[in-house]
Design a protein around this motif. Structure first.
Motif, PDB file in Angstrom:
ATOM      1  N   UNK A 110      -1.699   9.236  -1.254  1.00 51.85           N
ATOM      2  CA  UNK A 110      -1.034   8.341  -2.198  1.00 51.85           C
ATOM      3  C   UNK A 110       0.468   8.581  -2.218  1.00 51.85           C
ATOM      4  N   UNK A 111       0.879   9.862  -2.285  1.00 50.79           N
ATOM      5  CA  UNK A 111       2.301  10.165  -2.393  1.00 50.79           C
ATOM      6  C   UNK A 111       3.053   9.778  -1.123  1.00 50.79           C
ATOM      7  N   UNK A 112       2.532  10.171   0.038  1.00 51.86           N
ATOM      8  CA  UNK A 112       3.239   9.867   1.280  1.00 51.86           C
ATOM      9  C   UNK A 112       3.323   8.366   1.511  1.00 51.86           C
ATOM     10  N   UNK A 113       2.290   7.631   1.158  1.00 50.37           N
ATOM     11  CA  UNK A 113       2.337   6.177   1.335  1.00 50.37           C
ATOM     12  C   UNK A 113       3.333   5.546   0.371  1.00 50.37           C
ATOM     13  N   UNK A 114       3.290   5.953  -0.886  1.00 49.74           N
ATOM     14  CA  UNK A 114       4.162   5.348  -1.897  1.00 49.74           C
ATOM     15  C   UNK A 114       5.633   5.633  -1.632  1.00 49.74           C
ATOM     16  N   UNK A 115       5.941   6.794  -1.062  1.00 52.44           N
ATOM     17  CA  UNK A 115       7.352   7.124  -0.867  1.00 52.44           C
ATOM     18  C   UNK A 115       7.924   6.557   0.437  1.00 52.44           C
ATOM     19  N   UNK A 116       7.098   5.968   1.270  1.00 53.51           N
ATOM     20  CA  UNK A 116       7.590   5.354   2.511  1.00 53.51           C
ATOM     21  C   UNK A 116       8.393   4.103   2.152  1.00 53.51           C
ATOM     22  N   UNK A 117       9.659   4.044   2.548  1.00 56.41           N
ATOM     23  CA  UNK A 117      10.488   2.897   2.162  1.00 56.41           C
ATOM     24  C   UNK A 117       9.990   1.569   2.721  1.00 56.41           C
ATOM     25  N   UNK A 118       9.143   1.602   3.748  1.00 59.87           N
ATOM     26  CA  UNK A 118       8.624   0.372   4.330  1.00 59.87           C
ATOM     27  C   UNK A 118       7.330  -0.102   3.662  1.00 59.87           C
ATOM     28  N   UNK A 119       6.839   0.677   2.696  1.00 64.00           N
ATOM     29  CA  UNK A 119       5.623   0.259   1.993  1.00 64.00           C
ATOM     30  C   UNK A 119       5.995  -0.520   0.740  1.00 64.00           C
ATOM     31  N   UNK A 120       5.422  -1.689   0.610  1.00 61.20           N
ATOM     32  CA  UNK A 120       5.673  -2.526  -0.562  1.00 61.20           C
ATOM     33  C   UNK A 120       4.334  -3.103  -1.011  1.00 61.20           C
ATOM     34  N   UNK A 121       3.568  -2.277  -1.702  1.00 61.11           N
ATOM     35  CA  UNK A 121       2.249  -2.725  -2.106  1.00 61.11           C
ATOM     36  C   UNK A 121       1.735  -1.924  -3.290  1.00 61.11           C
ATOM     37  N   UNK A 122       0.478  -2.150  -3.635  1.00 60.16           N
ATOM     38  CA  UNK A 122      -0.148  -1.468  -4.765  1.00 60.16           C
ATOM     39  C   UNK A 122      -1.180  -0.463  -4.243  1.00 60.16           C
ATOM     40  N   UNK A 123      -1.222   0.703  -4.904  1.00 60.06           N
ATOM     41  CA  UNK A 123      -2.156   1.772  -4.539  1.00 60.06           C
ATOM     42  C   UNK A 123      -2.975   2.140  -5.763  1.00 60.06           C
ATOM     43  N   UNK A 124      -4.287   2.249  -5.569  1.00 59.47           N
ATOM     44  CA  UNK A 124      -5.189   2.700  -6.623  1.00 59.47           C
ATOM     45  C   UNK A 124      -5.962   3.910  -6.114  1.00 59.47           C
ATOM     46  N   UNK A 125      -5.908   5.014  -6.844  1.00 63.52           N
ATOM     47  CA  UNK A 125      -6.685   6.215  -6.549  1.00 63.52           C
ATOM     48  C   UNK A 125      -7.830   6.282  -7.555  1.00 63.52           C
ATOM     49  N   UNK A 126      -9.057   6.411  -7.075  1.00 60.64           N
ATOM     50  CA  UNK A 126     -10.237   6.435  -7.942  1.00 60.64           C
ATOM     51  C   UNK A 126     -10.901   7.801  -7.824  1.00 60.64           C
ATOM     52  N   UNK A 127     -11.138   8.443  -8.959  1.00 61.66           N
ATOM     53  CA  UNK A 127     -11.802   9.743  -8.937  1.00 61.66           C
ATOM     54  C   UNK A 127     -12.823   9.825 -10.053  1.00 61.66           C
ATOM     55  N   UNK A 128     -14.006  10.293  -9.696  1.00 62.93           N
ATOM     56  CA  UNK A 128     -15.094  10.427 -10.664  1.00 62.93           C
ATOM     57  C   UNK A 128     -14.907  11.642 -11.563  1.00 62.93           C
ATOM     58  N   UNK A 129     -14.012  12.570 -11.185  1.00 62.60           N
ATOM     59  CA  UNK A 129     -13.853  13.843 -11.904  1.00 62.60           C
ATOM     60  C   UNK A 129     -12.379  14.164 -12.097  1.00 62.60           C
TER      61      UNK A 129
END
Length: 405
Positions: free
Chosen positions: A30-49
């Protein structure tokens, strides 16, 4: 918002990237994708715990090493060590981010057979070719530098005290999540109960809450539950939860110098923990697959196997007191003990971050970076992680890592 804060309802019904599993590996992606300046989208992380009580990250011994048998794993750990020790720079020179260091007591591999010594020599050649500081030690050299070891049965030792040892994984983990949230990543407390497909593409996930979320790319970062997650998409992967036991203890006669993480031929490993405390780890001789919710201790292993091995290798540890004990899980890739990462060859928007076989914590920086590169740019731009792709499993061609603890 606190770094461990999870939402109960997502803001959207569709995301460009959905990550199943929010522990170390999922947060890295999540962090590496979000901080990439060429990424312009939405990220959802799902965790049961969201408490991380029942995940591998929450039961880690938090160490890093370069003593692997494959060059790629050495390079992965070298980047990990750089990331840890230059955390503020890697995180945009954020003044809030702490400066970390690795407690470099090193790993000490011990061999008591000629075959074991040959394996150490072969791995040493690989490591040295990659610039690692590994050195081989004869029994006499071991006795001189580490006089607390019993060396009569040993043939060879291997140690590296540069960028090998304990590190503060919680600081990295917290800051990945904190900065990811600040960049708009959502962390959802829920459980994925199904994965929907349309031919050769994943289209979304169904949740225990009843919600359905559409996605452009789906990442399986669910640790010991990886095979269950993959099965929802109709994929079979050879990843099993394997139980690993840990004990911390004090000694009536503490050692005169810091104890490397010593990998004994018995299979037991021991290391320095605090100034006057130590940590031991082991698994059962049978080492079966277990349920991912099984964290019960097997107290017989300590009395019958671990303590005798410790006291034999380090006679000063004949009189010790157990302070704490717990069980955790390796997400073991039973095929070749190496990671399964990258896209599925046919279901191309389903990506793996699975089967790290006990190395996930230290490999998370490089794996997170690599997955982000693939997501955003469609290729690896730093380390080529393609040897870890799923194709080798389907083809029955293992990419073996032999340095497994």
């Amino acid at each position: 918002m606190p770094p461990n804060s999870y939402i109960s309802t997502p803001s959207h019904d569709s995301y460009d990237v959905v990550i199943i599993g929010g522990a170390m590996m999922g947060s890295a992606a999540a962090w590496f994708t979000a901080q990439d300046p060429d990424f312009d989208g939405r990220i959802l992380v799902i965790d049961r715990d969201p408490s991380y009580e029942k995940c591998s990250t929450g039961h880690t011994n938090s160490c890093i090493r370069q003593q692997f048998s494959s060059a790629l794993n050495v390079r992965i750990s070298q980047f990990g060590a750089d990331f840890i020790q230059n955390l503020p720079r890697h995180m945009g020179n954020d003044p809030r981010v702490p400066q970390l260091k690795i407690q470099n007591y090193g790993y000490m591999y011990l061999a008591d057979t000629d075959a074991g010594a040959d394996a150490l020599r072969a791995a040493h050649a690989v490591q040295r070719a990659e610039g690692a500081g590994t050195r081989l030690m004869t029994p006499d050299e071991l006795a001189a530098e580490y006089p607390f070891y019993a060396t009569d049965d040993l043939v060879l030792g291997s140690i590296n005290t540069k960028d090998e040892g304990y590190w503060d994984y919680m600081a990295v983990f917290d800051w990945w999540r904190r900065q990811a949230r600040e960049k708009g990543v959502e962390f959802l407390a829920d459980e994925v109960t199904g994965i929907t497909r349309d031919g050769a593409r994943v289209t979304g996930v169904a949740l225990a809450s009843g919600q359905r979320i559409a996605c452009g790319q789906l990442i399986n970062a669910s640790g010991p539950r990886a095979a269950r997650t993959a099965a929802m998409a109709g994929i079979d992967i050879p990843v099993e939860p394997r139980k690993r036991y840990t004990w911390t203890f004090s000694a009536a006669q503490p050692l005169s110098r810091e104890l490397p993480l010593t990998v004994d031929p018995s299979g037991v490993h021991i290391r320095q923990d605090g100034a006057d405390t130590y940590m031991a780890g082991a698994h059962s001789h049978i080492d079966p697959a277990v349920d991912p919710d099984d964290f019960d201790m097997d107290h017989g292993i300590w009395m019958d196997h671990v303590w005798p091995a410790i006291a034999t290798r380090i006679p000063q540890f004949e009189a010790i007191k157990v302070l704490r004990e717990w069980a955790g899980h390796y997400a073991m890739n039973t095929f070749d003990h190496n990671a399964i990462c990258g896209p599925h060859p046919e279901l191309t928007n389903f990506l793996f971050m699975n089967g790290f076989s006990g190395h996930g914590l230290q490999q998370a920086p490089a794996m997170g970076r690599g997955i982000a590169e693939w997501l955003v740019h469609g290729r690896y731009r730093t380390l080529d992680l393609s040897p870890f792709h799923f194709e080798r499993i389907a083809a029955g061609k293992p990419y073996v890592e032999s340095a497994i603890i």
